[in-house]
Design a protein around this motif. Structure first.
Motif, PDB file in Angstrom:
ATOM      1  N   ASP A 550      40.658 -10.730 -10.079  1.00 47.38           N
ATOM      2  CA  ASP A 550      39.200 -10.765 -10.118  1.00 47.38           C
ATOM      3  C   ASP A 550      38.615 -11.770  -9.133  1.00 47.38           C
ATOM      4  OD1 ASP A 550      38.833 -10.220 -13.704  1.00 47.38           O
ATOM      5  OD2 ASP A 550      39.516  -8.933 -12.085  1.00 47.38           O
ATOM      6  N   ASP A 551      39.280 -12.918  -8.964  1.00 50.86           N
ATOM      7  CA  ASP A 551      38.718 -14.001  -8.145  1.00 50.86           C
ATOM      8  C   ASP A 551      39.744 -14.469  -7.131  1.00 50.86           C
ATOM      9  OD1 ASP A 551      37.470 -14.889 -11.245  1.00 50.86           O
ATOM     10  OD2 ASP A 551      36.150 -14.257  -9.619  1.00 50.86           O
ATOM     11  N   LEU A 552      40.253 -13.548  -6.354  1.00 52.87           N
ATOM     12  CA  LEU A 552      41.266 -13.892  -5.372  1.00 52.87           C
ATOM     13  C   LEU A 552      40.740 -14.886  -4.345  1.00 52.87           C
ATOM     14  CD1 LEU A 552      44.094 -13.412  -4.273  1.00 52.87           C
ATOM     15  CD2 LEU A 552      43.225 -11.463  -2.993  1.00 52.87           C
ATOM     16  N   HIS A 553      39.467 -14.736  -3.971  1.00 47.76           N
ATOM     17  CA  HIS A 553      38.912 -15.649  -2.957  1.00 47.76           C
ATOM     18  C   HIS A 553      38.860 -17.079  -3.478  1.00 47.76           C
ATOM     19  CE1 HIS A 553      35.575 -14.396  -5.502  1.00 47.76           C
ATOM     20  NE2 HIS A 553      34.892 -15.439  -5.091  1.00 47.76           N
ATOM     21  N   ILE A 554      38.607 -17.268  -4.770  1.00 49.56           N
ATOM     22  CA  ILE A 554      38.576 -18.611  -5.351  1.00 49.56           C
ATOM     23  C   ILE A 554      39.975 -19.219  -5.339  1.00 49.56           C
ATOM     24  CG2 ILE A 554      38.100 -19.921  -7.450  1.00 49.56           C
ATOM     25  CD1 ILE A 554      35.900 -17.970  -8.079  1.00 49.56           C
ATOM     26  N   VAL A 555      40.986 -18.395  -5.686  1.00 52.15           N
ATOM     27  CA  VAL A 555      42.357 -18.885  -5.694  1.00 52.15           C
ATOM     28  C   VAL A 555      42.783 -19.316  -4.297  1.00 52.15           C
ATOM     29  CG1 VAL A 555      44.752 -18.224  -6.130  1.00 52.15           C
ATOM     30  CG2 VAL A 555      42.958 -17.461  -7.681  1.00 52.15           C
ATOM     31  N   ILE A 556      42.439 -18.507  -3.286  1.00 50.54           N
ATOM     32  CA  ILE A 556      42.809 -18.845  -1.910  1.00 50.54           C
ATOM     33  C   ILE A 556      42.114 -20.125  -1.464  1.00 50.54           C
ATOM     34  CG2 ILE A 556      42.671 -18.068   0.485  1.00 50.54           C
ATOM     35  CD1 ILE A 556      42.997 -15.215  -0.508  1.00 50.54           C
ATOM     36  N   THR A 557      40.806 -20.260  -1.783  1.00 46.75           N
ATOM     37  CA  THR A 557      40.065 -21.467  -1.403  1.00 46.75           C
ATOM     38  C   THR A 557      40.647 -22.705  -2.057  1.00 46.75           C
ATOM     39  OG1 THR A 557      38.052 -20.128  -1.178  1.00 46.75           O
ATOM     40  CG2 THR A 557      37.781 -22.509  -1.349  1.00 46.75           C
ATOM     41  N   ALA A 558      40.977 -22.616  -3.344  1.00 43.15           N
ATOM     42  CA  ALA A 558      41.542 -23.763  -4.045  1.00 43.15           C
ATOM     43  C   ALA A 558      42.898 -24.149  -3.467  1.00 43.15           C
ATOM     44  CB  ALA A 558      41.667 -23.441  -5.533  1.00 43.15           C
ATOM     45  N   ALA A 559      43.729 -23.154  -3.145  1.00 39.66           N
ATOM     46  CA  ALA A 559      45.040 -23.443  -2.581  1.00 39.66           C
ATOM     47  C   ALA A 559      44.922 -24.116  -1.217  1.00 39.66           C
ATOM     48  CB  ALA A 559      45.854 -22.157  -2.466  1.00 39.66           C
ATOM     49  N   CYS A 560      44.007 -23.609  -0.381  1.00 38.67           N
ATOM     50  CA  CYS A 560      43.798 -24.228   0.942  1.00 38.67           C
ATOM     51  C   CYS A 560      43.288 -25.660   0.812  1.00 38.67           C
ATOM     52  CB  CYS A 560      42.828 -23.378   1.764  1.00 38.67           C
ATOM     53  SG  CYS A 560      43.471 -21.743   2.214  1.00 38.67           S
ATOM     54  N   SER A 561      42.380 -25.897  -0.129  1.00 38.29           N
ATOM     55  CA  SER A 561      41.855 -27.247  -0.343  1.00 38.29           C
ATOM     56  C   SER A 561      42.958 -28.193  -0.790  1.00 38.29           C
ATOM     57  CB  SER A 561      40.734 -27.210  -1.382  1.00 38.29           C
ATOM     58  OG  SER A 561      39.693 -26.354  -0.968  1.00 38.29           O
ATOM     59  N   LEU A 562      43.843 -27.724  -1.670  1.00 36.47           N
ATOM     60  CA  LEU A 562      44.942 -28.562  -2.149  1.00 36.47           C
ATOM     61  C   LEU A 562      45.888 -28.913  -1.021  1.00 36.47           C
ATOM     62  CD1 LEU A 562      46.394 -29.881  -4.518  1.00 36.47           C
ATOM     63  CD2 LEU A 562      47.567 -27.715  -4.924  1.00 36.47           C
ATOM     64  N   VAL A 563      46.216 -27.933  -0.166  1.00 34.68           N
ATOM     65  CA  VAL A 563      47.095 -28.203   0.973  1.00 34.68           C
ATOM     66  C   VAL A 563      46.454 -29.200   1.930  1.00 34.68           C
ATOM     67  CG1 VAL A 563      48.179 -27.153   3.004  1.00 34.68           C
ATOM     68  CG2 VAL A 563      48.268 -25.983   0.800  1.00 34.68           C
ATOM     69  N   ALA A 564      45.143 -29.034   2.183  1.00 32.37           N
ATOM     70  CA  ALA A 564      44.442 -29.962   3.079  1.00 32.37           C
ATOM     71  C   ALA A 564      44.433 -31.375   2.514  1.00 32.37           C
ATOM     72  CB  ALA A 564      43.015 -29.466   3.319  1.00 32.37           C
ATOM     73  N   LEU A 565      44.235 -31.520   1.196  1.00 35.73           N
ATOM     74  CA  LEU A 565      44.236 -32.838   0.561  1.00 35.73           C
ATOM     75  C   LEU A 565      45.594 -33.507   0.676  1.00 35.73           C
ATOM     76  CD1 LEU A 565      42.750 -34.953  -1.124  1.00 35.73           C
ATOM     77  CD2 LEU A 565      43.423 -33.675  -3.179  1.00 35.73           C
ATOM     78  N   ILE A 566      46.668 -32.727   0.462  1.00 39.41           N
ATOM     79  CA  ILE A 566      48.015 -33.295   0.580  1.00 39.41           C
ATOM     80  C   ILE A 566      48.279 -33.767   2.006  1.00 39.41           C
ATOM     81  CG2 ILE A 566      50.467 -32.727   0.438  1.00 39.41           C
ATOM     82  CD1 ILE A 566      49.800 -30.846  -1.861  1.00 39.41           C
ATOM     83  N   LEU A 567      47.890 -32.956   2.993  1.00 37.59           N
ATOM     84  CA  LEU A 567      48.073 -33.361   4.393  1.00 37.59           C
ATOM     85  C   LEU A 567      47.294 -34.625   4.710  1.00 37.59           C
ATOM     86  CD1 LEU A 567      47.921 -29.895   6.205  1.00 37.59           C
ATOM     87  CD2 LEU A 567      49.926 -31.335   5.839  1.00 37.59           C
ATOM     88  N   LEU A 568      46.065 -34.737   4.164  1.00 37.49           N
ATOM     89  CA  LEU A 568      45.256 -35.932   4.407  1.00 37.49           C
ATOM     90  C   LEU A 568      45.913 -37.171   3.829  1.00 37.49           C
ATOM     91  CD1 LEU A 568      42.616 -37.123   5.481  1.00 37.49           C
ATOM     92  CD2 LEU A 568      41.551 -36.571   3.290  1.00 37.49           C
ATOM     93  N   LEU A 569      46.463 -37.053   2.619  1.00 42.70           N
ATOM     94  CA  LEU A 569      47.144 -38.195   2.000  1.00 42.70           C
ATOM     95  C   LEU A 569      48.385 -38.593   2.792  1.00 42.70           C
ATOM     96  CD1 LEU A 569      46.847 -37.222  -1.774  1.00 42.70           C
ATOM     97  CD2 LEU A 569      45.533 -38.960  -0.536  1.00 42.70           C
ATOM     98  N   VAL A 570      49.124 -37.607   3.292  1.00 39.74           N
ATOM     99  CA  VAL A 570      50.302 -37.922   4.103  1.00 39.74           C
ATOM    100  C   VAL A 570      49.917 -38.653   5.377  1.00 39.74           C
ATOM    101  CG1 VAL A 570      52.150 -36.870   5.467  1.00 39.74           C
ATOM    102  CG2 VAL A 570      51.670 -36.029   3.173  1.00 39.74           C
ATOM    103  N   ILE A 571      48.836 -38.204   6.023  1.00 44.10           N
ATOM    104  CA  ILE A 571      48.388 -38.859   7.265  1.00 44.10           C
ATOM    105  C   ILE A 571      47.951 -40.291   6.988  1.00 44.10           C
ATOM    106  CG2 ILE A 571      46.608 -38.797   9.048  1.00 44.10           C
ATOM    107  CD1 ILE A 571      46.707 -35.752   8.874  1.00 44.10           C
ATOM    108  N   ILE A 572      47.180 -40.500   5.898  1.00 43.42           N
ATOM    109  CA  ILE A 572      46.733 -41.862   5.558  1.00 43.42           C
ATOM    110  C   ILE A 572      47.922 -42.773   5.281  1.00 43.42           C
ATOM    111  CG2 ILE A 572      45.472 -43.195   3.834  1.00 43.42           C
ATOM    112  CD1 ILE A 572      43.535 -40.872   3.591  1.00 43.42           C
ATOM    113  N   GLY A 573      48.906 -42.241   4.516  1.00 46.02           N
ATOM    114  CA  GLY A 573      50.097 -43.045   4.231  1.00 46.02           C
ATOM    115  C   GLY A 573      50.864 -43.394   5.483  1.00 46.02           C
ATOM    116  N   PHE A 574      50.972 -42.459   6.406  1.00 45.51           N
ATOM    117  CA  PHE A 574      51.695 -42.707   7.657  1.00 45.51           C
ATOM    118  C   PHE A 574      50.994 -43.778   8.479  1.00 45.51           C
ATOM    119  CE2 PHE A 574      54.650 -41.671  10.907  1.00 45.51           C
ATOM    120  CZ  PHE A 574      53.977 -41.743  12.109  1.00 45.51           C
ATOM    121  N   VAL A 575      49.657 -43.693   8.552  1.00 45.15           N
ATOM    122  CA  VAL A 575      48.899 -44.695   9.325  1.00 45.15           C
ATOM    123  C   VAL A 575      49.058 -46.081   8.724  1.00 45.15           C
ATOM    124  CG1 VAL A 575      46.573 -45.391   9.996  1.00 45.15           C
ATOM    125  CG2 VAL A 575      47.262 -43.014  10.210  1.00 45.15           C
TER     126      VAL A 575
END
Length: 656
Positions: A550-575
């Protein structure tokens, strides 16, 4: 004289009977077909080589050999039919024939029809059909043919119909149809061709019907259309076309164009201009827009644009064809009822209308006010709980009415009266509705059913209404409505099933199967699920699968946001880690602190080898350390001795 004539007739009948029974293979039947031709039919299966031709009557005209799933045949072909000079038709179907031998049909000058479908043929040779000079119809479909050489059909120049569908032909070689100038029907469907090269059809200029469904086609060239100027029926279903073939006006005799199941997304202005097409099917495409003037100056009388992505139709979009349109199928689109009100009143000659599976919750009484010639109306798989009687009174010639898979709980009394007065109504489909068999909803309908209505039902047996069952109340749930006693219906107050609420959803997959009638008391009935509406009270049956559907677009948006957040945390930790390492490695911005860090601690020995403090602390102080170059060590007090010791130690190791 009379006695002699009688004897002659009896003798002739006896001769025919003896001829039919004197020779017939075991497991076969020898008789006359509907046209009076001598037929040998072997359909029990289990037949192995050789084909028992020596046991068949020599004057056989029709030969039919087939098998069953449990008893397959295993046959081969060769020049075994030479003695059957009267054979007109050969059908060897599903018999595992791996190849056609050379000259297998030599001498069969009367053979007109050859059916070899559902065998195991993998290739053809130019000698396969030599001798069958009168052959008109050849069916090689549902085999495994991968290779067809050039001019393989040159010995059957009178061929009218050729079926090569459901094989594995990867391409059409040059001059593949050489000699087939009289060919009228050609079926190439379900072969991985990928392209139809115009020069391959130069030998079949008189083809009337061309089918190439599911051939992986991406486009159709105008040159191909020019080479098939006699074409009347063109079937291009289930390909990958992204647009309607251009220049359709080059086909002056084209009447039927089937483009269902392609990837067409819009119809541009003037695409059908000048085309003589009367039947156009565009169902199951991706059409989101039809430009105004797309049907300008065309002859379409039957239009199917069902199951596309239309959500809006401009007022003038279909104006060019509505005045002479006989059939219009709009089912499966998310068109609002107001859109229908702006289109349908102008379709004065409409005979068939399909507006099923559109999420409709109501039908305006004036929707078909001017459709007096309507014969078929399909409003199935919607959410209708009532049908205005004016719909029936406005369509006096209606012959088929499909109300199945809706939300009818009963038929109101005025609708039952209108159905009784519909003199030309032949079929009424009511299956798949959540019927509430209580006194409030079922009284008028039950009385009508018991009066043996003239209309045929949509059940397995069209003369009975056995597929109409009760959803509630509990004591009659699952019972056939026609078997209920008319004077003993449950009270209205005993009905505990409440009306569901509805809300719009644009991505819901359509449900074709009838819903269950096993609802319990106190629970809402399982009503039909169309592609554009869902039940408003489905929270209790939540599941991850339903969320994805029913809400495939919401699932895709949430998954992309989660991946982006994880990448941001990894970059901050590396810096942060690199900044700490740099601070730990050098303190170029703070020379004093660097010098302080490099001083030996108070507990360490000085240059004279004596301790600065005679007492040791219980807790040793934490030492700050860093890494420095040799040049930097020279600038630190007391470090020269350490440098000399390190260098001497290296020399000793080398000597060792």
């Amino acid at each position: 004289m009379l006695w002699a004539a009688t004897v002659a007739v009896v003798s002739a009948v006896a001769a025919i009977f003896v001829g039919l029974t004197e020779a017939c293979p075991d497991g076969c039947r020898c008789s006359l077909d509907r046209r009076g031709r001598r037929e040998v039919s072997c359909t029990e299966g289990g037949m192995k080589d050789p084909i028992p031709v020596l046991e068949m009557p020599q004057d056989t005209e029709v030969l039919l050999i087939s098998s069953t799933e449990s008893r397959p045949n295993g046959l081969t072909l060769g020049p075994i039919f030479k003695r059957f000079r009267h054979l007109e038709e050969i059908n060897i179907v599903g018999s595992g024939v791996p190849a056609l031998g050379a000259h297998s049909f030599w001498g069969l000058r009367k053979l007109r029809s050859l059916n070899l479908t559902q065998n195991a043929l993998s290739a053809l040779m130019d000698t396969n059909f030599k001798g069958a000079v009168s052959l008109r119809h050849l069916d090689l479909s549902h085999n495994q043919i991968e290779s067809i050489p050039s001019a393989v059909f040159r010995h059957v120049v009178h061929l009218r119909t050729l079926d090569l569908s459901d094989n594995r032909v990867p391409e059409l070689v040059p001059r593949i149809f050489f000699g087939l100038t009289r060919l009228e029907r050609l079926n190439l469907s379900h072969n991985p061709l990928g392209d139809l090269q115009p020069e391959r059809f130069s030998d079949v200029p008189n083809v009337h019907h061309l089918s190439c469904a599911n051939c992986g086609l991406l486009s159709i060239s105008s040159t191909l259309l020019q080479s098939l100027h006699q074409l009347r029926n063109l079937d291009l279903r289930d390909n990958r076309l992204t647009a309607v073939p251009p220049h359709l006006s080059l086909l002056p005799t084209l009447e039927v164009l089937r483009l269902d199941g392609n990837h067409i997304s819009f119809l541009e202005r003037g695409i059908m201009s000048g085309a003589p097409i009367t039947h156009l099917t565009l169902a199951h495409n991706r059409i989101i827009r039809i430009e105004s003037g797309a049907f300008y100056n065309c002859s379409v009388t039957h239009l199917d644009i069902s199951y596309n992505r239309l959500s809006h139709i401009e007022k003038g979009t279909l104006g060019d064809v509505l005045s002479h349109l006989h059939s219009l199928i709009l089912s499966g689109n998310s068109l609002h009822v107001d859109q229908l009100l702006s289109v349908l009143p102008n379709a004065l000659k409409l005979r068939s209308l399909g507006i099923g599976d559109m999420g409709l919750t109501r039908i305006p009484p004036d929707l078909l006010l001017h459709a007096r010639h309507l014969h078929q109306l399909n409003v199935s798989a919607n959410y209708l709980s009532n049908l205005p009687t004016r719909i029936l009174y406005s369509t006096p010639h209606l012959q088929l009415l499909d109300l199945s898979m809706n939300s009818f709980r009963g038929l109101q009394e005025d609708l039952v009266v209108a159905l009784k007065r519909a003199a030309e109504l032949l079929q009424l489909r009511l299956e798949g509705n959540p019927w509430q068999c209580d006194a409030c909803h079922m009284t008028a309908m039950l009385e009508w059913l018991h009066s043996a209505p003239d209309q045929r039902s949509g059940c397995g047996d069209p003369l009975v209404w056995s597929c109409l069952t009760c959803v509630g109340p509990r004591q009659v749930a699952g019972m056939q409505i026609s078997l209920l006693p008319p004077g003993d219906l449950p009270d209205c107050g005993m009905t505990t099933v409440a009306w569901p609420s509805w809300e719009i959803s644009s991505t819901r997959k359509v449900t074709e199967e009838p819903y269950s009638t096993s609802s319990q008391a106190g629970e809402p009935p399982r009503l039909p699920s169309g592609p554009f509406t869902i039940h408003g009270n489905e929270e209790d049956s939540w599941s991850f699968r339903r969320l994805v559907e029913d809400d495939l677009h919401i699932v895709i948006t949430a998954a992309c946001s989660l991946v982006a957040l994880i990448l941001l945390l990894v970059i901050i930790g590396f810096v942060l880690y690199n900044r700490h390492s740099a601070y730990y490695y050098t303190h170029e911005d703070d020379p004093e602190k660097r010098e302080k860090l490099m001083k030996p601690p108070e507990e360490s020995k000085n240059n004279n080898g004596t301790s600065k403090s005679p007492l040791k602390s219980k807790v040793e102080p934490k030492m700050d350390a860093t890494i420095a170059t040799i040049d930097e060590l020279k600038d630190i007090n007391g470090s020269q001795e350490l440098i000399d010791i390190t260098e001497n130690g290296d020399d000793v190791e080398e000597d060792g």
